[in-house]
Design a protein around this motif. Structure first.
Motif, short mmCIF file in Angstrom:
data_model
loop_
_atom_site.label_atom_id
_atom_site.label_comp_id
_atom_site.label_asym_id
_atom_site.label_seq_id
_atom_site.Cartn_x
_atom_site.Cartn_y
_atom_site.Cartn_z
N ALA A 51 0.83 -1.01 0.15
CA ALA A 51 -0.16 -0.16 0.12
C ALA A 51 0.70 1.12 0.09
O ALA A 51 0.62 2.20 -0.88
CB ALA A 51 -1.00 -0.03 1.13
N HIS A 52 2.08 1.33 0.87
CA HIS A 52 2.77 2.50 0.95
C HIS A 52 4.31 2.14 1.02
O HIS A 52 4.73 2.08 2.20
CB HIS A 52 2.34 3.39 2.05
N PRO A 53 4.72 1.51 0.15
CA PRO A 53 6.04 0.99 0.31
C PRO A 53 7.42 1.97 0.73
O PRO A 53 8.13 1.42 1.44
CB PRO A 53 6.43 0.41 -1.16
N SER A 54 7.17 3.24 0.42
CA SER A 54 8.26 4.19 0.59
C SER A 54 8.20 4.53 2.17
O SER A 54 9.31 4.31 2.94
CB SER A 54 7.89 5.54 -0.06
N THR A 55 7.02 4.52 2.47
CA THR A 55 7.09 4.56 4.24
C THR A 55 7.32 3.34 5.04
O THR A 55 8.07 3.34 5.86
CB THR A 55 5.53 5.05 4.65
N GLU A 56 7.08 2.33 4.34
CA GLU A 56 7.09 0.99 4.86
C GLU A 56 8.43 0.50 5.09
O GLU A 56 9.44 0.15 5.73
CB GLU A 56 6.46 -0.12 4.24
N TRP A 57 9.36 0.96 3.93
CA TRP A 57 10.94 0.78 3.70
C TRP A 57 11.56 1.73 4.76
O TRP A 57 12.59 1.12 5.30
CB TRP A 57 11.29 1.21 2.50
N THR A 58 11.12 2.91 5.07
CA THR A 58 11.72 3.77 6.04
C THR A 58 11.72 3.00 7.48
O THR A 58 12.36 2.96 8.22
CB THR A 58 11.02 4.95 6.24
#
Length: 203
Positions: free
Chosen positions: A10-17
């Motif tokens: 759903a929100h990979p950029s935030t999850e990767w952080t």
């Protein structure tokens, strides 16, 4: 962990952080993420192959329970080895672009996370039509590519331009791995009734 599955989609950029802040071992990753999710396509293929059968035109090929079990074990081991192989490729690429490069342990962990969409696409094996499995594999590969492109800059601490280069190379290897897995899947699940007894008898 499985708690990251929805976030990566759903929100990979935030999850990767969030993932980058965690200190996770390869053993923990395999136990709580890869081992569980990699079992999904194997279990679904086992059920689909023994109950429905691979559909080739008007014909459907079913496996017996024992043959399907042998094929499932081999397929499962292949998936786990593929995750490690992709992690090794990421490690090799990271030596050129990241300073200092991440350890092989972290690269394998990263590979386990980016494979999440591919694991989930294996759910369609419950009804093993060739075209449906291929379509699901393509969709899973596209989502994996998206997650990969979002995650590489965070993971390696490099620019988006460098991340694009690393991601493209990793995705190219991933496509080769996918093609190999598809070939192995068709061979094991579709023709295992003929091949597996012969292999276990003479292997």
């Amino acid at each position: 962990m499985l708690t990251h599955v929805w976030g990566l989609l759903a929100h990979p950029s935030t999850e990767w952080t969030q993932i980058s802040k965690e200190e996770e071992t390869v053993t923990h990753l395999y136990a709580h993420h890869v081992l569980l999710l990699a079992a999904l396509p194997v279990i679904c293929a086992y059920i689909g192959t023994t109950q429905v059968g691979w559909s080739f035109g008007d014909n459907a090929i079913k496996l017996g329970y024992l043959e399907a079990l042998y094929a499932g074990v081999a397929f499962y081991v292949t998936i786990l080895a593929a995750v490690f192989a992709v992690g090794s490729v990421i490690r090799w690429m990271a030596k050129r672009y990241a300073n200092p490069p991440p350890s092989r342990r972290r690269c394998v962990i990263f590979a386990g996370y980016i494979a999440t969409p591919m694991f989930l696409s294996g759910l369609v094996a419950l009804y093993p039509l060739i075209w449906l499995c291929l379509l699901a594999g393509i969709i899973g590969l596209c989502l994996t590519g998206f997650v990969l492109y979002q995650g590489i800059p965070h993971f390696l601490g490099i620019s988006s331009e460098q991340g694009f280069i690393v991601s493209s190379a990793t995705l190219a290897v991933g496509v080769l791995v996918l093609e190999a897995l598809l070939a192995i899947t068709v061979m094991l699940w579709g023709y295992g009734e003929i091949l597996l007894p012969w292999l276990f008898r003479f292997g």
